[in-house]
Design a protein around this motif. Sequence first.
Motif, PDB file in Angstrom:
ATOM      1  N   ARG A 173     -38.968  -2.411  35.424  1.00  0.00           N
ATOM      2  CA  ARG A 173     -40.059  -2.859  36.298  1.00  0.00           C
ATOM      3  C   ARG A 173     -41.431  -2.616  35.686  1.00  0.00           C
ATOM      4  N   TYR A 174     -41.602  -1.488  35.032  1.00  0.00           N
ATOM      5  CA  TYR A 174     -42.932  -1.079  34.584  1.00  0.00           C
ATOM      6  C   TYR A 174     -43.107  -1.155  33.066  1.00  0.00           C
ATOM      7  N   ARG A 175     -42.224  -1.877  32.403  1.00  0.00           N
ATOM      8  CA  ARG A 175     -42.218  -1.938  30.944  1.00  0.00           C
ATOM      9  C   ARG A 175     -43.594  -2.244  30.359  1.00  0.00           C
ATOM     10  N   GLU A 176     -44.237  -3.297  30.829  1.00  0.00           N
ATOM     11  CA  GLU A 176     -45.528  -3.704  30.259  1.00  0.00           C
ATOM     12  C   GLU A 176     -46.592  -2.631  30.473  1.00  0.00           C
TER      13      GLU A 176
ATOM     14  N   ALA B 209     -37.818  -7.978  35.497  1.00  0.00           N
ATOM     15  CA  ALA B 209     -39.166  -7.431  35.651  1.00  0.00           C
ATOM     16  C   ALA B 209     -40.037  -8.331  36.507  1.00  0.00           C
ATOM     17  N   SER B 210     -39.466  -8.905  37.558  1.00  0.00           N
ATOM     18  CA  SER B 210     -40.242  -9.810  38.408  1.00  0.00           C
ATOM     19  C   SER B 210     -41.306  -9.058  39.205  1.00  0.00           C
ATOM     20  N   GLU B 211     -41.098  -7.772  39.446  1.00  0.00           N
ATOM     21  CA  GLU B 211     -42.092  -6.966  40.153  1.00  0.00           C
ATOM     22  C   GLU B 211     -42.964  -6.274  39.117  1.00  0.00           C
ATOM     23  N   ARG B 212     -44.243  -6.503  39.193  1.00  0.00           N
ATOM     24  CA  ARG B 212     -45.159  -5.899  38.228  1.00  0.00           C
ATOM     25  C   ARG B 212     -45.675  -4.569  38.749  1.00  0.00           C
ATOM     26  N   PHE B 213     -45.990  -3.696  37.827  1.00  0.00           N
ATOM     27  CA  PHE B 213     -46.467  -2.366  38.175  1.00  0.00           C
ATOM     28  C   PHE B 213     -47.844  -2.454  38.804  1.00  0.00           C
ATOM     29  N   GLY B 214     -47.991  -1.923  39.980  1.00  0.00           N
ATOM     30  CA  GLY B 214     -49.281  -1.848  40.633  1.00  0.00           C
ATOM     31  C   GLY B 214     -49.813  -0.440  40.501  1.00  0.00           C
ATOM     32  N   ASP B 215     -50.591  -0.187  39.471  1.00  0.00           N
ATOM     33  CA  ASP B 215     -51.122   1.143  39.241  1.00  0.00           C
ATOM     34  C   ASP B 215     -52.071   1.525  40.365  1.00  0.00           C
ATOM     35  N   ASP B 216     -52.221   2.813  40.598  1.00  0.00           N
ATOM     36  CA  ASP B 216     -53.045   3.267  41.705  1.00  0.00           C
ATOM     37  C   ASP B 216     -54.495   3.522  41.312  1.00  0.00           C
TER      38      ASP B 216
ATOM     39  N   PHE C  58     -33.999   1.089  27.672  1.00  0.00           N
ATOM     40  CA  PHE C  58     -33.840   1.358  29.103  1.00  0.00           C
ATOM     41  C   PHE C  58     -34.133   0.105  29.928  1.00  0.00           C
ATOM     42  N   ALA C  59     -35.107  -0.694  29.489  1.00  0.00           N
ATOM     43  CA  ALA C  59     -35.543  -1.871  30.267  1.00  0.00           C
ATOM     44  C   ALA C  59     -34.613  -3.063  30.106  1.00  0.00           C
TER      45      ALA C  59
ATOM     46  N   VAL D 142     -48.040  18.709  35.781  1.00  0.00           N
ATOM     47  CA  VAL D 142     -48.584  17.633  36.600  1.00  0.00           C
ATOM     48  C   VAL D 142     -47.530  16.546  36.740  1.00  0.00           C
ATOM     49  N   ALA D 143     -47.553  15.871  37.873  1.00  0.00           N
ATOM     50  CA  ALA D 143     -46.605  14.785  38.125  1.00  0.00           C
ATOM     51  C   ALA D 143     -47.322  13.663  38.864  1.00  0.00           C
ATOM     52  N   ASP D 144     -46.951  12.456  38.528  1.00  0.00           N
ATOM     53  CA  ASP D 144     -47.496  11.279  39.188  1.00  0.00           C
ATOM     54  C   ASP D 144     -46.531  10.135  38.923  1.00  0.00           C
ATOM     55  N   LEU D 145     -46.531   9.139  39.779  1.00  0.00           N
ATOM     56  CA  LEU D 145     -45.701   7.961  39.540  1.00  0.00           C
ATOM     57  C   LEU D 145     -46.237   7.126  38.388  1.00  0.00           C
TER      58      LEU D 145
END
Length: 169
Positions: free
Chosen positions: A48-51, A80-87, A74-75, A153-156
């Motif tokens: 999903r978040y490859r790019e 990958a139809s859903e693109r990563f929406g960074d916060d 892994f990818a 530290v941790a984050d998505l």
Amino acid sequence: MKKLLRCPSCGGALSFAKVLVRCAECGPFPLLANVPVLVPDPYDWCGRYREAVLSTLAEFDAAKPEVVECVNAFAQGIDASERFGDDWTVHELEGRSPPELESDALEELSRREGPREWLLKTLPKRAGALLELGCGAGVLSEQLAKRTRNLMVADLSLRAVLHSRTRSN
């Protein structure tokens, strides 16, 4: 710190290699720029978040051939139809400060103690180890690192973890 980390699926111990973290029970997880990606389904996450992952690794000069190969492995086969929406906000992405708050709002904020100030006031001056969940760009991480030798530290967002790590070193 590695001893504190556990498999997100079974809670088992992890072993670390060059670009992989392995759980004897559940299998491998990617290790990207020395950040273990401990998510329940690392194949789906990489697909999903490859790019976004590859651009983040390039941004931090960590897109080494073996790391890119690991992400791609892994990818592989994941839609990958859903693109990563960074916060990140648009302002953070462009390296600009957010627009000025209205004067009334700014005045109100200055009268109140925010959660960051409360946390820093509440924590001991020296802590054995600290874990910051949802570290974002590392504004708080920078201050927490001064209070401990062991800050995790941790984050998505991989980008957030790498920014936070940079600021807290």
